[in-house]
Design a protein around this motif. Structure first.
Motif, PDB file in Angstrom:
ATOM      1  N   UNK A   1       6.486   5.925   0.975  1.00 50.10           N
ATOM      2  CA  UNK A   1       7.570   5.595   0.052  1.00 50.10           C
ATOM      3  C   UNK A   1       8.455   4.512   0.658  1.00 50.10           C
ATOM      4  N   UNK A   2       9.230   3.893  -0.201  1.00 44.39           N
ATOM      5  CA  UNK A   2      10.129   2.815   0.206  1.00 44.39           C
ATOM      6  C   UNK A   2      11.402   2.908  -0.610  1.00 44.39           C
ATOM      7  N   UNK A   3      12.544   2.833   0.059  1.00 46.44           N
ATOM      8  CA  UNK A   3      13.809   2.731  -0.680  1.00 46.44           C
ATOM      9  C   UNK A   3      13.976   1.298  -1.143  1.00 46.44           C
TER      10      UNK A   3
ATOM     11  N   UNK B   1       3.424   2.474  -8.405  1.00 41.68           N
ATOM     12  CA  UNK B   1       2.980   1.062  -8.352  1.00 41.68           C
ATOM     13  C   UNK B   1       2.534   0.517  -9.707  1.00 41.68           C
ATOM     14  N   UNK B   2       2.748  -0.771  -9.899  1.00 48.25           N
ATOM     15  CA  UNK B   2       2.227  -1.513 -11.043  1.00 48.25           C
ATOM     16  C   UNK B   2       1.114  -2.426 -10.549  1.00 48.25           C
TER      17      UNK B   2
ATOM     18  N   UNK C   1       0.833  -1.216   0.000  1.00 50.46           N
ATOM     19  CA  UNK C   1       0.000   0.000   0.000  1.00 50.46           C
ATOM     20  C   UNK C   1       0.862   1.258   0.000  1.00 50.46           C
ATOM     21  N   UNK C   2       1.930   1.217  -0.798  1.00 53.19           N
ATOM     22  CA  UNK C   2       2.859   2.341  -0.909  1.00 53.19           C
ATOM     23  C   UNK C   2       2.661   3.056  -2.242  1.00 53.19           C
TER      24      UNK C   2
ATOM     25  N   UNK D   1      -4.982   5.566 -12.209  1.00 52.00           N
ATOM     26  CA  UNK D   1      -4.849   6.981 -12.562  1.00 52.00           C
ATOM     27  C   UNK D   1      -4.400   7.824 -11.370  1.00 52.00           C
ATOM     28  N   UNK D   2      -4.979   7.534 -10.192  1.00 49.70           N
ATOM     29  CA  UNK D   2      -4.615   8.325  -9.005  1.00 49.70           C
ATOM     30  C   UNK D   2      -3.144   8.161  -8.671  1.00 49.70           C
ATOM     31  N   UNK D   3      -2.614   6.965  -8.839  1.00 58.36           N
ATOM     32  CA  UNK D   3      -1.196   6.736  -8.562  1.00 58.36           C
ATOM     33  C   UNK D   3      -0.323   7.420  -9.604  1.00 58.36           C
TER      34      UNK D   3
END
Length: 410
Positions: free
Chosen positions: A349-351, A375-376, A199-200, A390-392
């Motif tokens: 976010x995530x590194x 995200x995919x 959920x990132x 679209x929002x992402x």
């Protein structure tokens, strides 16, 4: 430092992506191989958009599109690519180009931001004619001999013929002007499910893996499949099959936490059901961000090949045909992406490393570079069903533009 007000036009970003999607549309994705008619139309589309971002457009002699600014101050280079894999997705490549275009539209006319975003679409990132030919040409790493030798992997058309067909033959190739740019920023869909499953919203890329590719050949003895007893056969195909199983048995003890390996193609010679294969070949690839891990795995491959020969029926040879060094993303770029994510994506976010290759790893050899992921859906990529909500997409654009601002204002 920028506040939390976004000037990104999300509807415009989505409209641009869908305009590119309409060129070479295939099901819900696209079929846009390098120097195809849809690819050329995509390059022309981009060149037509660049002036509204205050950029002068050039399509160079290898198919790179470059938008340059005369605005005083530092310059940040941003972009990706516009061709696709065969019958593949609509966002792999165009997302990064459209984000760069949007950043230029928003930032370049802004008198409150010193400097400008310059835009690039690198040709043939997907490797129809070679690997990273456009971005490698830009950094001066592609010779005329390499262009002479390049052929489309599907059709066999030479690159020289393709350049002639699309009207680019004879144009100069643009090379990087060293010290012009403070760095290069690229955005891409993740091509995996890490962000979605967590959920990132944003992946902050720490490194791009190196890709090592091998041709492994097996030589046995071709003979009649009906009259040659099993006990005396020298079956190269069987040796190859056992080798593949042995890789999966032995590599896990030597690999890193994110090492991946793939057998991409197997061929048997002569490949007839009534003939024992006298020769066999496999194309094999290893990806990791640590060259030492790759070196250990390559040593393992060569030891396994020696084991095949020691068994006395077949021989095996391991040939490395591609070496791709991993690239570390610049720490300041990572920090800027993280700060922008905090402002526009709620800090979700995530590194993370990139398991796929990108033009950013080429640009990173001559300037600081950074990448962000969005995200995919389902982690799908290199397939026409590839998609992102679209929002992402809009959130990613907001983070990207804010990252560009932060980098220019450092």
């Amino acid at each position: 430092m920028p506040d939390n007000r976004s000037h990104v036009d999300g509807a415009r970003v989505l409209a641009d992506l869908n305009a590119l999607r309409s060129l070479g549309a295939y099901k819900t994705g696209v079929h846009k191989p390098t120097f195809s008619e849809p690819h050329l139309r995509s390059l022309q589309w981009l060149a037509q958009q660049l002036p509204e971002a205050g950029l002068a457009a050039t399509i160079d002699g290898i198919g790179n599109v470059l938008g340059t600014s005369a605005k005083p101050g530092p310059k940040l280079l941003a972009g990706s690519h516009l061709e696709s894999q065969n019958f593949a997705g609509w966002l792999d490549g165009p997302l990064g180009v459209v984000y760069a275009l949007e950043a230029a539209r928003v930032i370049n006319p802004d008198p409150g931001t010193i400097g400008a975003v310059e835009v690039a679409s690198w040709c043939d990132e997907e490797g129809h004619f070679g690997h990273f030919l456009g971005s490698r040409s830009y950094i001066g790493a592609v010779t005329e001999d390499e262009i002479d030798a390049a052929r489309d992997r599907t059709s066999g058309r030479t690159m020289r013929q393709a350049l002639n067909d699309v009207g680019l033959a004879g144009r100069p190739r643009v090379s990087a002007e060293r010290a012009r740019h403070i760095g290069y920023l690229e955005a891409h869909i993740e091509q995996g499910e890490t962000l979605e499953s967590g959920s990132l919203k944003i992946g902050v890329v720490t490194s791009i893996v190196g890709i090592w590719q091998y041709r492994i050949t097996f030589t046995g003895e071709q003979n009649h499949a009906g009259t040659t007893r099993m006990a005396v056969r020298k079956d190269a195909g069987l040796a190859l099959a056992r080798f593949c199983v042995a890789i999966d048995d032995r590599f896990p003890a030597l690999c890193g936490p994110r090492t991946v390996w793939t057998t991409g193609r197997i061929t048997l010679d002569p490949g007839a059901p009534s003939i024992i294969p006298g020769a066999a070949e496999m194309l094999f690839q290893i990806r990791d961000e640590d060259p030492d891990v790759i070196a250990h795995l390559e040593d393992c491959l060569r030891a396994m090949a020696a084991d095949v020969a020691a068994q006395g029926r077949c021989s095996a040879a391991v040939e490395r045909i591609r070496t791709g060094a991993p690239a570390m993303m610049d720490a300041a770029f990572q920090e800027a992406i993280e700060a922008a994510s905090l402002a526009f994506a709620g800090g979700k976010s995530l590194r993370m490393p990139s398991g796929a290759g990108h033009d950013a790893q080429i640009l990173a050899t001559i300037m600081p570079a950074g990448m962000l992921f969005v995200p995919s859906i389902g982690g799908v990529s290199h397939h026409w069903s590839e998609n992102t909500a679209d929002a992402d997409i809009v959130t990613g654009a907001e983070v990207f533009v804010d990252t560009c601002r932060r980098l220019l204002q450092r």
